[in-house]
Design a protein around this motif. Structure first.
Motif, PDB file in Angstrom:
ATOM      1  N   ILE A 113      91.257 -37.609  -4.190  1.00  0.00           N
ATOM      2  CA  ILE A 113      89.816 -37.863  -4.230  1.00  0.00           C
ATOM      3  C   ILE A 113      89.365 -38.531  -2.934  1.00  0.00           C
ATOM      4  N   ALA A 114      90.108 -39.518  -2.464  1.00  0.00           N
ATOM      5  CA  ALA A 114      89.757 -40.212  -1.220  1.00  0.00           C
ATOM      6  C   ALA A 114      89.793 -39.262  -0.032  1.00  0.00           C
ATOM      7  N   VAL A 115      90.776 -38.382  -0.009  1.00  0.00           N
ATOM      8  CA  VAL A 115      90.882 -37.417   1.087  1.00  0.00           C
ATOM      9  C   VAL A 115      89.686 -36.458   1.074  1.00  0.00           C
ATOM     10  N   VAL A 116      89.321 -35.974  -0.108  1.00  0.00           N
ATOM     11  CA  VAL A 116      88.189 -35.054  -0.218  1.00  0.00           C
ATOM     12  C   VAL A 116      86.897 -35.741   0.223  1.00  0.00           C
ATOM     13  N   ILE A 117      86.694 -36.978  -0.214  1.00  0.00           N
ATOM     14  CA  ILE A 117      85.493 -37.720   0.184  1.00  0.00           C
ATOM     15  C   ILE A 117      85.456 -37.894   1.705  1.00  0.00           C
ATOM     16  N   VAL A 162      82.779 -25.986  -4.972  1.00  0.00           N
ATOM     17  CA  VAL A 162      83.828 -25.378  -5.806  1.00  0.00           C
ATOM     18  C   VAL A 162      85.204 -25.838  -5.324  1.00  0.00           C
ATOM     19  N   LEU A 163      85.419 -25.807  -4.025  1.00  0.00           N
ATOM     20  CA  LEU A 163      86.716 -26.222  -3.478  1.00  0.00           C
ATOM     21  C   LEU A 163      86.993 -27.701  -3.733  1.00  0.00           C
ATOM     22  N   GLU A 164      85.977 -28.547  -3.569  1.00  0.00           N
ATOM     23  CA  GLU A 164      86.209 -29.974  -3.792  1.00  0.00           C
ATOM     24  C   GLU A 164      86.529 -30.257  -5.265  1.00  0.00           C
ATOM     25  N   ARG A 165      85.862 -29.552  -6.186  1.00  0.00           N
ATOM     26  CA  ARG A 165      86.162 -29.752  -7.609  1.00  0.00           C
ATOM     27  C   ARG A 165      87.574 -29.299  -7.948  1.00  0.00           C
ATOM     28  N   VAL A 166      87.985 -28.174  -7.391  1.00  0.00           N
ATOM     29  CA  VAL A 166      89.340 -27.675  -7.639  1.00  0.00           C
ATOM     30  C   VAL A 166      90.379 -28.653  -7.075  1.00  0.00           C
ATOM     31  N   LEU A 167      90.133 -29.165  -5.881  1.00  0.00           N
ATOM     32  CA  LEU A 167      91.077 -30.123  -5.287  1.00  0.00           C
ATOM     33  C   LEU A 167      91.146 -31.422  -6.082  1.00  0.00           C
ATOM     34  N   ILE A 168      90.002 -31.939  -6.483  1.00  0.00           N
ATOM     35  CA  ILE A 168      89.991 -33.192  -7.244  1.00  0.00           C
ATOM     36  C   ILE A 168      90.642 -33.003  -8.605  1.00  0.00           C
ATOM     37  N   THR A 169      90.269 -31.943  -9.310  1.00  0.00           N
ATOM     38  CA  THR A 169      90.871 -31.677 -10.618  1.00  0.00           C
ATOM     39  C   THR A 169      92.377 -31.469 -10.475  1.00  0.00           C
ATOM     40  N   GLY A 170      92.782 -30.691  -9.495  1.00  0.00           N
ATOM     41  CA  GLY A 170      94.208 -30.454  -9.262  1.00  0.00           C
ATOM     42  C   GLY A 170      94.959 -31.727  -8.924  1.00  0.00           C
ATOM     43  N   GLY A 171      94.359 -32.572  -8.093  1.00  0.00           N
ATOM     44  CA  GLY A 171      94.999 -33.839  -7.743  1.00  0.00           C
ATOM     45  C   GLY A 171      95.224 -34.728  -8.955  1.00  0.00           C
ATOM     46  N   ILE A 172      94.226 -34.781  -9.823  1.00  0.00           N
ATOM     47  CA  ILE A 172      94.366 -35.596 -11.040  1.00  0.00           C
ATOM     48  C   ILE A 172      95.398 -34.982 -11.981  1.00  0.00           C
ATOM     49  N   LEU A 173      95.382 -33.658 -12.097  1.00  0.00           N
ATOM     50  CA  LEU A 173      96.345 -32.985 -12.989  1.00  0.00           C
ATOM     51  C   LEU A 173      97.789 -33.270 -12.587  1.00  0.00           C
ATOM     52  N   VAL A 174      98.057 -33.326 -11.286  1.00  0.00           N
ATOM     53  CA  VAL A 174      99.437 -33.564 -10.837  1.00  0.00           C
ATOM     54  C   VAL A 174      99.741 -35.044 -10.635  1.00  0.00           C
TER      55      VAL A 174
END
Length: 122
Positions: free
Chosen positions: A66-70, A48-60
């Motif tokens: 994405i690279a940081v999360v991976i 859940v946290l990784e999806r929120v971070l990735i979606t948020g990163g793309i939105l802004v």
């Protein structure tokens, strides 16, 4: 206009978390209907946290997130994957990879859709 952007962003983040959770659960049921022993702890919340971070990163407009999360996820899970019993390691690693890729695809798709919508109204 900012109110609309905020509403779209919050909706995309919530959609990413919920749809991703449901889709990953569905995929896991298809590949392994029985409970898998040795499943990594905290996977649902991390997903859940990784999806929120990735979606948020793309939105802004910062897809670098994405690279940081991976990197963080890979480094954080590596010791657990390495210490898993040899007879369970293949199944646990498979679930880790399939869950991660499914989660990332959902988050990226929703993030791109949300960003396109925000840019369209701007």
């Amino acid at each position: 206009m900012w109110a609309v952007v905020i509403v779209i962003s919050l909706a995309a983040l919530a959609l990413s978390a919920v749809v991703g959770w449901a889709l990953v659960k569905w995929v896991f049921q298809r590949i392994s209907p029985a409970p898998t022993p040795g499943v990594l702890r905290g996977g649902t919340w991390i997903g859940v946290l990784e999806r929120v971070l990735i979606t948020g990163g793309i939105l802004v407009g910062m897809p670098e997130v994405i690279a940081v999360v991976i990197a963080v996820k890979g480094l954080g899970r590596y010791p657990e994957l390495r210490e898993t019993d040899d007879d369970l390691r293949g199944g646990v690693a498979e679930r880790f990879i399939i869950g991660t890729l499914t989660s990332f695809l959902v988050a990226a798709a929703i993030g791109v859709g949300g960003r396109a919508l925000i840019l369209a109204i701007s």
